[in-house]
Design an enzyme around this catalytic site. Sequence first.
Site, PDB file in Angstrom:
ATOM      1  CD1 TRP A 133     -19.277  10.902  12.545  1.00 45.25           C
ATOM      2  CD2 TRP A 133     -17.261  11.143  12.297  1.00 45.25           C
ATOM      3  NE1 TRP A 133     -18.773  10.082  13.285  1.00 45.25           N
ATOM      4  CE2 TRP A 133     -17.373  10.200  13.377  1.00 45.25           C
ATOM      5  CE3 TRP A 133     -15.819  11.848  12.021  1.00 45.25           C
ATOM      6  CZ2 TRP A 133     -16.360   9.584  14.044  1.00 45.25           C
ATOM      7  CZ3 TRP A 133     -14.829  11.162  12.707  1.00 45.25           C
ATOM      8  CH2 TRP A 133     -14.968   9.957  13.640  1.00 45.25           C
ATOM      9  CD  GLU A 178      -5.263  -2.325   1.162  1.00 47.00           C
ATOM     10  OE1 GLU A 178      -5.464  -1.791   0.249  1.00 47.00           O
ATOM     11  OE2 GLU A 178      -4.654  -1.879   2.284  1.00 47.00           O
ATOM     12  CE  LYS A 182     -17.031  11.813  17.073  1.00 47.91           C
ATOM     13  NZ  LYS A 182     -17.213  10.581  17.544  1.00 47.91           N
ATOM     14  CB  THR A 196      -0.879   0.096   1.214  1.00 48.68           C
ATOM     15  OG1 THR A 196      -0.043  -0.141   2.318  1.00 48.68           O
ATOM     16  CG2 THR A 196      -1.684  -1.223   1.438  1.00 48.68           C
TER      17      THR A 196
HETATM   18  P1  ADP Z   1      -3.404   4.055  -0.476  1.00 46.05           P
HETATM   19  O1  ADP Z   1      -4.254   3.456   0.698  1.00 46.05           O
HETATM   20  O2  ADP Z   1      -1.818   4.172   0.227  1.00 46.05           O
HETATM   21  O3  ADP Z   1      -3.729   5.650  -0.668  1.00 46.05           O
HETATM   22  P2  ADP Z   1      -4.382   2.964  -2.527  1.00 46.05           P
HETATM   23  O4  ADP Z   1      -4.230   3.596  -3.717  1.00 46.05           O
HETATM   24  O5  ADP Z   1      -4.677   1.821  -2.527  1.00 46.05           O
HETATM   25  O6  ADP Z   1      -3.121   3.399  -1.614  1.00 46.05           O
HETATM   26  O7  ADP Z   1      -5.726   4.097  -2.078  1.00 46.05           O
HETATM   27  C1  ADP Z   1      -6.967   3.366  -1.901  1.00 46.05           C
HETATM   28  C2  ADP Z   1      -7.810   4.277  -1.087  1.00 46.05           C
HETATM   29  O8  ADP Z   1      -7.948   5.427  -2.091  1.00 46.05           O
HETATM   30  C3  ADP Z   1      -9.274   4.082  -0.761  1.00 46.05           C
HETATM   31  O9  ADP Z   1      -9.156   3.504   0.583  1.00 46.05           O
HETATM   32  C4  ADP Z   1      -9.795   5.251  -0.824  1.00 46.05           C
HETATM   33  O10 ADP Z   1      -9.818   6.007   0.263  1.00 46.05           O
HETATM   34  C5  ADP Z   1      -9.321   6.146  -2.132  1.00 46.05           C
HETATM   35  N1  ADP Z   1     -10.003   6.145  -3.275  1.00 46.05           N
HETATM   36  C6  ADP Z   1     -10.078   5.404  -3.986  1.00 46.05           C
HETATM   37  N2  ADP Z   1     -10.853   5.547  -5.077  1.00 46.05           N
HETATM   38  C7  ADP Z   1     -11.683   6.509  -4.354  1.00 46.05           C
HETATM   39  C8  ADP Z   1     -12.889   7.236  -4.875  1.00 46.05           C
HETATM   40  N3  ADP Z   1     -13.530   7.021  -6.406  1.00 46.05           N
HETATM   41  N4  ADP Z   1     -13.260   8.232  -4.258  1.00 46.05           N
HETATM   42  C9  ADP Z   1     -12.885   8.315  -2.905  1.00 46.05           C
HETATM   43  N5  ADP Z   1     -11.729   7.728  -2.557  1.00 46.05           N
HETATM   44  C10 ADP Z   1     -11.197   6.778  -3.337  1.00 46.05           C
END
Ligand code: ADP
Length: 538
Positions: free
Chosen positions: A440, A325, A435, A181
Amino acid sequence: MMDVPLNGWLLFDHAETHFSDVEVVTANADGTVHRCTYGDVTRRSRQLMRVLDALGLANDATVATLAWNSYRHLEAYFGVPLSGRVLHTLNLRLSSDELGYIISHAGDAAILVDSDLLPLLQEVHALGGLETVKHVIVFGDELPDVELPGLASYEQLLAEQPATYPRTEIDEQAPFGICYTSGTTGRSKGVQYTHRSTVLHALTISTGAGFSIGPSDCVLPVVPMFHANAWGVPHAATMLGAKQVLFAGSLDVGRLVDLMIDEDVTVSTGVPTIWLEVADEFARRGVVPPSLRHVVSGGAQPPRSLIEKFRSFGVPLLQAWGMTETGPLASVAWPKHHMRSYDEDRLVSEAACQAGLPLPCVDVTVRADDGQSDLAWDGQAMGPLLVRGPWVIDSYLHGDGGDRFDDGWFATGDVAVGSPNGYFRIADRTKDLIKSGGEWISSVDMEAALMGMSEVLEAAVVAIPDAKWQERPLACVVVREGASVTLDQIHERLSAAGFARWQLPQEFERLEVIPRTSVGKFDKKLLRAQFTSEGSAQ
Ligand code: ADP
């Protein structure tokens, strides 16, 4: 039915047999373009499999890449896993300290590296981060004069090997690759994909519910191949025989748009920050690449104004949601057929501005805070998003992050709202929610509203500690050149977007640029750190 193992050979053989005449184009950082075909890529991948055997690497060794998007990287995408080994794509934007941690954690035995990234690898080496690494193989013909373990030239090694390699029987549950990640909210954790998950993911993302690509397409993944396998596009495009355009090096938006036009790109994928720049470039030129059918935006919430802008260009920007993931692709916001009759505003609200419809085989649920019951998909109730499916992890590498696997579900760390029409939207990341006074505030919604202001180029909203309210939102705003914006205007806009008085930020920070993470998202962890220390100093 036949019990055919779902392994990477299915993707590879299909490309080799039916699409050896289809082009793979690499746009190099120096402005040159390299052209080859799937015939070349598959031939050289087989040579690479031989090289890995000849080096004496264990049959199940982990082999890393530290590389930009390129045909050589694509060769490793297949050559490493189809030799039975595990491909670990390293994020070249991480610090040498973080890279060393990841390389050791994954136990990488060899690294394939672009020559311009050798200085970074040397830094990792100096910090003792290459202890597991026996071979450093430099993509190219030349062998630079540097001190690294088992240094060799990729082209020289390939030249010594025949392009034959028998199709091996690989169990579909065997590991295919590892991505970490990007550590947006904490230390990077390893995610291990299997052959089966990779094949199923490639098949599904190709469909009309995913990226909607096939042999008639030319795809340009702007997403780096080190970031969640460029969302699986290289696997899918190879399997489908879609022409691929790979952009090696840091983003140059002018060149990107030139490539879209010159190579007749039909589908492209990237994070919203890329599409913000591309939209400006289209507008500046007054030209939209003629063959572009749609672009996919994932990794963060794209602002509504950006979605509307792409619609005005006649190129839908499809929002996708997923995580390293989850394959990574888990949902795409395609409108349903009956939505064709909706007016533009309704269509954008109900489909395009959502994180999407889950892909086939992917199950999502929005949980109540008690962690037990599922919330109704009523367009209002907001809670933690859980997901399960054949390309969703059930554990991190070496058992890290064990608390995120509950009863067959993976807790994403995102907070979502489900709608009665079957779409869901991401309200925030749990760690980014603000928060305030026990209620929220969604930083994502506030950013979207701010980026809808014509004066605002970029916006990120973070929580800052507050003695009375616990946390308050701080808006960090990049104002367009020649424009100005006041706190009153910001309040007016946010109120019009439905924010209550108590939710409005008391102040805003004007920045030159919003800092980016290693994969190009707004770096809210950094902003929080920056303004929290300043805040507490005050
Ligand atoms: P990292 O977790 O390190 O940023 P990732 O690329 O796996 O790497 O990121 C996944 C995260 O990106 C998701 O958990 C979410 O928070 C955010 N994300 C992905 N797609 C979207 C979307 N369409 N809208 C909002 N958030 C998004």
